[in-house]
Design an enzyme around this catalytic site. Sequence first.
Site, PDB file in Angstrom:
ATOM      1  N   HIS A   1     -37.180  14.358  14.014  1.00 37.20           N
ATOM      2  CA  HIS A   1     -36.794  12.937  13.894  1.00 37.20           C
ATOM      3  C   HIS A   1     -37.848  12.036  14.544  1.00 37.20           C
ATOM      4  CE1 HIS A   1     -32.616  14.788  13.877  1.00 37.20           C
ATOM      5  NE2 HIS A   1     -32.616  14.082  12.761  1.00 37.20           N
TER       6      HIS A   1
ATOM      7  N   GLN B   1     -32.715  16.653  -0.770  1.00 42.94           N
ATOM      8  CA  GLN B   1     -32.254  15.312  -0.349  1.00 42.94           C
ATOM      9  C   GLN B   1     -33.354  14.270  -0.547  1.00 42.94           C
ATOM     10  OE1 GLN B   1     -29.800  14.245   3.303  1.00 42.94           O
ATOM     11  NE2 GLN B   1     -31.833  13.825   4.118  1.00 42.94           N
TER      12      GLN B   1
END
Length: 293
Positions: free
Chosen positions: A51, A168
């Site tokens: 992240h 995704q």
Amino acid sequence: MTPKSKSAAQQRPQPQVIRAVGPLRAWVSRVRDKGETVALVPTMGALHAGHLALVRLARRRADRVIVSIFVNPAQFGPNEDFGSYPRTWDADVLALSQLKVDAIWAPGVATMYPDGFATRIAPGGPALARLEDRFRPHFFGGVCTVVAKLLLQVAPDYATFGEKDYQQLKVVTAMARDLDIPTKIVGLPTIREKDGLAMSSRNAYLSTGERAAAPALYRALTDCAKHLKAGSPLAATLGEAEAQIENAGYAVDYFEARHAETLAPIQSVKDGPVRLLVAAKLGRTRLIDNLQV
Ligand code: PAF
């Protein structure tokens, strides 16, 4: 306490934490009024180095970075881990402060899905590739619904997504294109632990023994890619990779070679560019990974 005695962390400007759509729009307007660009990093929290790499990428692209933290119930099935999904708010805020993130968009479930909420995006194309969607039929509808809302709420110039969730990334890219959402979707190569395991918030579920066995997934991907590049036949090589993972203790959901852009099945590496995609369970933890051939 005098300013000098404050620790560096205390002196650092904290990201503005925003919890409602009105203040979010006001923040976006202030930024836009200054002529600044915005990048959004959508997350479900439990932030790891993957992240943080997405945040750094966002920072390189835009003047202002906003990170959303929302564990999205709409993308979890009834028997999945919504309740136990790791929630590490304090550590997340500290990590984002250290990266000088400008704002954190942290809506509650009632803000994202208020009473009477009745609209859901039904993605097609790569969302129906029979990879993740075969095992998690609710997943991409839930992801697209929340990502569409985030993109409409923040209206960012850029939004960053990791290639670890390869399907995704393709689904969100197609959705933004199909719905004329004027945000550039930017992908980032997977960030890995030293032993090759792809960073994932779900790695926290692994026991010590499972953690030791987990890198077999990436080893099988790299071995398979190497053999395919050397001309080994597709079906047999995929079968060997699956056996390799099973020998390490995984129960395999799929190990497939697909067209890297469309995710369509391929008959040979000549039908490429080729992406290998795998999902497998180690004990109760389901891990996914992928690699370009
Ligand atoms: O990849 C994730 O963490 C989630 O699927 C996302 C994109 C934040 C949507 O909830």
